[in-house]
Motif scaffolding. Sequence first.
Motif, PDB file in Angstrom:
ATOM      1  N   PRO A  40       0.784  -1.265  -0.174  1.00 44.93           N
ATOM      2  CA  PRO A  40      -0.144   0.027  -0.006  1.00 44.93           C
ATOM      3  C   PRO A  40       0.848   1.307  -0.139  1.00 44.93           C
ATOM      4  O   PRO A  40       1.761   1.331   0.854  1.00 44.93           O
ATOM      5  CB  PRO A  40      -0.829  -0.266   1.368  1.00 44.93           C
ATOM      6  CG  PRO A  40      -0.839  -1.436   1.444  1.00 44.93           C
ATOM      7  CD  PRO A  40       0.610  -2.082   0.937  1.00 44.93           C
ATOM      8  N   GLY A  41       0.653   2.117  -0.736  1.00 43.41           N
ATOM      9  CA  GLY A  41       1.240   3.404  -0.815  1.00 43.41           C
ATOM     10  C   GLY A  41       2.607   3.267  -1.589  1.00 43.41           C
ATOM     11  O   GLY A  41       3.613   4.366  -1.535  1.00 43.41           O
ATOM     12  N   LYS A  42       3.241   2.150  -1.978  1.00 45.46           N
ATOM     13  CA  LYS A  42       4.472   1.934  -2.675  1.00 45.46           C
ATOM     14  C   LYS A  42       4.399   1.745  -4.117  1.00 45.46           C
ATOM     15  O   LYS A  42       3.366   1.024  -4.686  1.00 45.46           O
ATOM     16  CB  LYS A  42       5.049   0.924  -1.723  1.00 45.46           C
ATOM     17  CG  LYS A  42       5.566   1.422  -0.605  1.00 45.46           C
ATOM     18  CD  LYS A  42       6.551   0.426   0.360  1.00 45.46           C
ATOM     19  CE  LYS A  42       6.807   0.868   1.676  1.00 45.46           C
ATOM     20  NZ  LYS A  42       7.684  -0.125   2.577  1.00 45.46           N
ATOM     21  N   GLU A  43       5.645   1.652  -4.637  1.00 43.54           N
ATOM     22  CA  GLU A  43       5.822   1.323  -6.061  1.00 43.54           C
ATOM     23  C   GLU A  43       5.718  -0.136  -6.154  1.00 43.54           C
ATOM     24  O   GLU A  43       6.213  -0.896  -5.165  1.00 43.54           O
ATOM     25  CB  GLU A  43       7.073   1.695  -6.665  1.00 43.54           C
ATOM     26  CG  GLU A  43       7.252   3.395  -6.705  1.00 43.54           C
ATOM     27  CD  GLU A  43       6.278   3.968  -7.832  1.00 43.54           C
ATOM     28  OE1 GLU A  43       5.647   5.018  -7.648  1.00 43.54           O
ATOM     29  OE2 GLU A  43       6.330   3.309  -9.124  1.00 43.54           O
ATOM     30  N   ARG A  44       5.236  -0.669  -7.250  1.00 48.86           N
ATOM     31  CA  ARG A  44       5.494  -2.190  -7.452  1.00 48.86           C
ATOM     32  C   ARG A  44       6.937  -2.361  -7.670  1.00 48.86           C
ATOM     33  O   ARG A  44       7.799  -1.690  -8.175  1.00 48.86           O
ATOM     34  CB  ARG A  44       4.867  -2.413  -8.766  1.00 48.86           C
ATOM     35  CG  ARG A  44       4.377  -4.044  -9.098  1.00 48.86           C
ATOM     36  CD  ARG A  44       3.512  -4.204 -10.184  1.00 48.86           C
ATOM     37  NE  ARG A  44       2.255  -3.637 -10.051  1.00 48.86           N
ATOM     38  CZ  ARG A  44       1.401  -3.959 -10.739  1.00 48.86           C
ATOM     39  NH1 ARG A  44       1.324  -4.728 -11.998  1.00 48.86           N
ATOM     40  NH2 ARG A  44       0.047  -3.399 -10.713  1.00 48.86           N
ATOM     41  N   GLU A  45       7.277  -3.503  -6.987  1.00 48.67           N
ATOM     42  CA  GLU A  45       8.643  -3.854  -6.931  1.00 48.67           C
ATOM     43  C   GLU A  45       9.036  -5.294  -7.320  1.00 48.67           C
ATOM     44  O   GLU A  45       8.113  -6.130  -6.991  1.00 48.67           O
ATOM     45  CB  GLU A  45       9.277  -3.952  -5.398  1.00 48.67           C
ATOM     46  CG  GLU A  45       8.874  -4.508  -4.453  1.00 48.67           C
ATOM     47  CD  GLU A  45       9.401  -4.105  -3.029  1.00 48.67           C
ATOM     48  OE1 GLU A  45      10.048  -3.513  -2.955  1.00 48.67           O
ATOM     49  OE2 GLU A  45       9.080  -4.997  -2.100  1.00 48.67           O
ATOM     50  N   PHE A  46      10.333  -5.645  -7.693  1.00 46.52           N
ATOM     51  CA  PHE A  46      10.569  -7.020  -8.002  1.00 46.52           C
ATOM     52  C   PHE A  46      11.028  -7.832  -6.817  1.00 46.52           C
ATOM     53  O   PHE A  46      11.485  -7.420  -5.835  1.00 46.52           O
ATOM     54  CB  PHE A  46      12.119  -6.952  -9.021  1.00 46.52           C
ATOM     55  CG  PHE A  46      12.787  -7.997  -9.072  1.00 46.52           C
ATOM     56  CD1 PHE A  46      13.759  -8.416  -8.281  1.00 46.52           C
ATOM     57  CD2 PHE A  46      12.436  -9.208  -9.851  1.00 46.52           C
ATOM     58  CE1 PHE A  46      14.636  -9.390  -8.203  1.00 46.52           C
ATOM     59  CE2 PHE A  46      13.210 -10.175 -10.067  1.00 46.52           C
ATOM     60  CZ  PHE A  46      14.330 -10.454  -9.264  1.00 46.52           C
ATOM     61  N   VAL A  47      10.395  -9.017  -7.030  1.00 44.36           N
ATOM     62  CA  VAL A  47      10.724  -9.982  -5.914  1.00 44.36           C
ATOM     63  C   VAL A  47      11.449 -11.227  -6.084  1.00 44.36           C
ATOM     64  O   VAL A  47      12.670 -11.251  -5.633  1.00 44.36           O
ATOM     65  CB  VAL A  47       9.423 -10.582  -5.393  1.00 44.36           C
ATOM     66  CG1 VAL A  47       9.578 -11.470  -4.283  1.00 44.36           C
ATOM     67  CG2 VAL A  47       8.324  -9.528  -5.047  1.00 44.36           C
ATOM     68  N   ALA A  48      11.204 -11.840  -7.262  1.00 48.25           N
ATOM     69  CA  ALA A  48      12.083 -12.893  -7.747  1.00 48.25           C
ATOM     70  C   ALA A  48      11.776 -13.422  -8.921  1.00 48.25           C
ATOM     71  O   ALA A  48      10.551 -13.348  -9.489  1.00 48.25           O
ATOM     72  CB  ALA A  48      11.734 -14.204  -6.690  1.00 48.25           C
ATOM     73  N   THR A  90       4.016  -7.826   3.480  1.00 44.60           N
ATOM     74  CA  THR A  90       2.516  -7.376   3.303  1.00 44.60           C
ATOM     75  C   THR A  90       2.569  -6.815   2.160  1.00 44.60           C
ATOM     76  O   THR A  90       3.134  -5.501   1.689  1.00 44.60           O
ATOM     77  CB  THR A  90       1.835  -6.712   4.446  1.00 44.60           C
ATOM     78  OG1 THR A  90       1.935  -7.695   5.590  1.00 44.60           O
ATOM     79  CG2 THR A  90       0.630  -6.384   3.978  1.00 44.60           C
ATOM     80  N   ALA A  91       1.596  -7.210   1.158  1.00 44.45           N
ATOM     81  CA  ALA A  91       1.413  -6.593  -0.269  1.00 44.45           C
ATOM     82  C   ALA A  91       0.668  -7.639  -1.108  1.00 44.45           C
ATOM     83  O   ALA A  91       0.329  -8.653  -0.863  1.00 44.45           O
ATOM     84  CB  ALA A  91       2.865  -6.696  -1.060  1.00 44.45           C
ATOM     85  N   VAL A  92       0.439  -6.894  -2.318  1.00 48.69           N
ATOM     86  CA  VAL A  92      -0.309  -7.895  -3.377  1.00 48.69           C
ATOM     87  C   VAL A  92       0.764  -8.349  -4.058  1.00 48.69           C
ATOM     88  O   VAL A  92       1.495  -7.475  -4.871  1.00 48.69           O
ATOM     89  CB  VAL A  92      -1.351  -6.864  -4.209  1.00 48.69           C
ATOM     90  CG1 VAL A  92      -1.941  -7.759  -5.401  1.00 48.69           C
ATOM     91  CG2 VAL A  92      -2.323  -6.418  -3.151  1.00 48.69           C
TER      92      VAL A  92
END
Length: 117
Positions: A40-48, A90-92
């Motif tokens: 929430p409130g953040k940019e989408r980011e790379f995970v893996a 915690t994220a989508v």
Amino acid sequence: VQLQASGGGLVAAGGSLRLSCAASGRIFSSAVMGWFRQAPGKEREFVAEVRWGVGRTYYADSVKGRFTVSRDTAKNTVYLQMNSLKPEDTAVYYCTRGVSLNSPVSWGRGTQVTVSS
């Protein structure tokens, strides 16, 4: 290629979850499959990500040693095993497909992961 993610949920800090993403259609061996997330409130980011053909994996520093990405080529499915979860995880979470690293061209519907403290 359509991507269908599942496996999200609510877990206490320190717990584990396993996300799955089933892909319809053919996945070329040169493809890169993976996971991104958006809090929430953040940019989408790379995970893996994982290179579909050879299985080489890549991770964000924030999840190294805790998350494992894998694929089952027979089932056209990519997984994300998440251990030692933290509230900041915690994220989508979105399943992705691309032709090069960190450059998705297809996105699945997200699945919510909530880690309680």
